[in-house]
Scaffold this motif. Structure first.
Motif, PDB file in Angstrom:
ATOM      1  N   GLN A   6      -0.895   5.408   4.519  1.00 37.61           N
ATOM      2  CA  GLN A   6      -1.057   6.822   4.180  1.00 37.61           C
ATOM      3  C   GLN A   6      -0.267   7.700   5.136  1.00 37.61           C
ATOM      4  O   GLN A   6       0.394   8.662   4.711  1.00 37.61           O
ATOM      5  N   ALA A  42      -3.309  10.316  10.293  1.00 39.58           N
ATOM      6  CA  ALA A  42      -3.947   9.426   9.335  1.00 39.58           C
ATOM      7  C   ALA A  42      -4.714   8.288  10.003  1.00 39.58           C
ATOM      8  O   ALA A  42      -5.780   7.889   9.531  1.00 39.58           O
ATOM      9  N   HIS A  91       2.416  12.408  11.165  1.00 39.57           N
ATOM     10  CA  HIS A  91       1.423  12.108  10.130  1.00 39.57           C
ATOM     11  C   HIS A  91       0.716  10.780  10.408  1.00 39.57           C
ATOM     12  O   HIS A  91      -0.452  10.612  10.026  1.00 39.57           O
ATOM     13  N   GLN A 123      -4.575   0.671   5.341  1.00 39.69           N
ATOM     14  CA  GLN A 123      -4.457   1.706   4.321  1.00 39.69           C
ATOM     15  C   GLN A 123      -4.142   3.049   4.968  1.00 39.69           C
ATOM     16  O   GLN A 123      -3.332   3.832   4.462  1.00 39.69           O
ATOM     17  N   LYS A 124      -4.776   3.323   6.110  1.00 37.31           N
ATOM     18  CA  LYS A 124      -4.490   4.570   6.830  1.00 37.31           C
ATOM     19  C   LYS A 124      -3.056   4.585   7.341  1.00 37.31           C
ATOM     20  O   LYS A 124      -2.387   5.629   7.320  1.00 37.31           O
ATOM     21  N   ALA A 166       3.358   7.402   4.181  1.00 34.67           N
ATOM     22  CA  ALA A 166       3.603   8.089   2.909  1.00 34.67           C
ATOM     23  C   ALA A 166       3.618   9.594   3.103  1.00 34.67           C
ATOM     24  O   ALA A 166       4.476  10.293   2.535  1.00 34.67           O
ATOM     25  N   ASP A 167       2.682  10.105   3.876  1.00 37.25           N
ATOM     26  CA  ASP A 167       2.626  11.560   4.115  1.00 37.25           C
ATOM     27  C   ASP A 167       3.865  12.024   4.863  1.00 37.25           C
ATOM     28  O   ASP A 167       4.420  13.097   4.561  1.00 37.25           O
ATOM     29  N   ARG A 173       0.835  -1.209   0.000  1.00 34.04           N
ATOM     30  CA  ARG A 173       0.000   0.000   0.000  1.00 34.04           C
ATOM     31  C   ARG A 173       0.871   1.262   0.000  1.00 34.04           C
ATOM     32  O   ARG A 173       0.602   2.224  -0.724  1.00 34.04           O
ATOM     33  N   LEU A 200       1.226   4.382  -2.912  1.00 36.32           N
ATOM     34  CA  LEU A 200       1.029   5.796  -2.567  1.00 36.32           C
ATOM     35  C   LEU A 200       2.251   6.638  -2.951  1.00 36.32           C
ATOM     36  O   LEU A 200       2.117   7.766  -3.437  1.00 36.32           O
TER      37      LEU A 200
END
Length: 309
Positions: free
Chosen positions: A297, A238, A234, A293-294, A300-301, A146, A150
């Motif tokens: 994220q 998230a 982050h 997924q969060k 990734a952020d 995942r 991203l």
């Protein structure tokens, strides 16, 4: 064990973290009482972690498929795949999915000692699991897939240290070498912890200043701390998860000098322990595809925030 190499908590190196203020600022608007309250209070050192995944793979809940059906990237593959142009174009990120689903079948090989510069450690470990048998190695691969998608969507070249495409490992020294040889702008090793029930939350492990033998982290300590703090902030935003209530004093950040994957790195690198698989409440999150997924994220952020400076 949930790390690339195991050590009792009493041997962990800790130092004051200048990045705690950055984390606090990022947490401010995310979760009420970030670092405090029932899941944020310091409860002491982590208890000993289980050494392996006792349950068979067939007993584990079936995690959702990763967002992409494309072929998995290997340490040498993704460079040839077309990438969209984006804010991370020209950047290389190495994702290190902790452990390997088949390590349990190769205990002799993963127990072999390798040089980590300041000493010797086991090649790798099996990782932990939830009580229902969902293996950490499966969790780390799913989140890494995942995360890869991203980052690639933002133009980054992404390399995975392993993708269940080898019988075991790679060993911790090779995991570090893959990031170094890729000249990665950032490396993130994805894990989940295996601590006691009641120990909840995530934490990010940062490299301590280590110099000895083949290990020298002096040039990456500051940049790795910056990367880790941004990911932690982050991650809170998230996922809604609070920083660990048992490691890091409520900051979600822990500094260690005993992990070969960090000691041998010459590029900015951190470990992310996404939660405690042995706590029922954390396990309920870790086995949920929407939460994974969060988690991806949030990482990734944080990576993008770090790379954009």
């Amino acid at each position: 064990m949930p790390y690339d190499d195991s050590v009792p908590p009493a041997r962990r190196a800790r130092r004051p973290l200048l990045v705690a203020a950055a984390l606090a600022a990022l947490c401010l608007t995310a979760v009420t009482g970030c670092g405090g309250g029932p899941d944020g209070a310091e409860t002491g050192a982590a208890s000993p972690r289980p050494g392996g995944d006792a349950a068979s793979p067939s007993a584990a809940p079936t995690p959702s498929a990763s967002p992409s059906a494309s072929a998995s990237a290997s340490p040498s593959a993704s460079a040839s795949e077309p990438l969209p142009r984006g804010p991370l174009t020209g950047r290389t990120v190495v994702i290190d999915p902790g452990h390997n689903p088949r390590n349990r079948e190769h205990t002799k090989e993963i127990n072999q000692q390798v040089d980590i510069g300041t000493g010797r450690k086991e090649c790798d470990t099996t990782g932990t699991s939830t009580d229902a048998g969902y293996a950490e190695a499966r969790f780390t691969l799913d989140v890494s897939h995942r995360l890869r998608e991203l980052l690639r969507a933002q133009g980054a070249r992404v390399v995975l240290t392993q993708d269940d495409d080898r019988p075991f490992g790679p060993c911790i020294d090779e995991r570090a070498r893959i990031g170094n040889e890729a000249k990665a702008d950032a490396v993130v090793s994805v894990h989940a912890d295996g601590s006691a029930v009641g120990n909840r939350g995530f934490h990010v492990i940062l490299p301590a200043a280590v110099k000895g033998g083949g290990a020298d982290t002096t040039k990456i300590v500051r940049s790795s701390a910056d990367l880790g703090a941004r990911i932690a902030g982050h991650f809170v935003r998230a996922t809604g998860s609070a920083p660990s209530n048992y490691i890091g004093g409520g900051t979600g950040l822990d500094t260690r000098d005993d992990l070969g994957g960090l000691n041998l790195s010459t590029v900015p690198k951190v470990f992310v322990e996404c939660g405690n698989m042995r706590d029922p409440q954390d396990a309920a999150l870790l086995t949920r595809a929407s939460w994974r997924q969060k988690a991806a994220q949030g990482m990734a952020d944080g990576i993008a925030d770090y790379l954009k400076g």
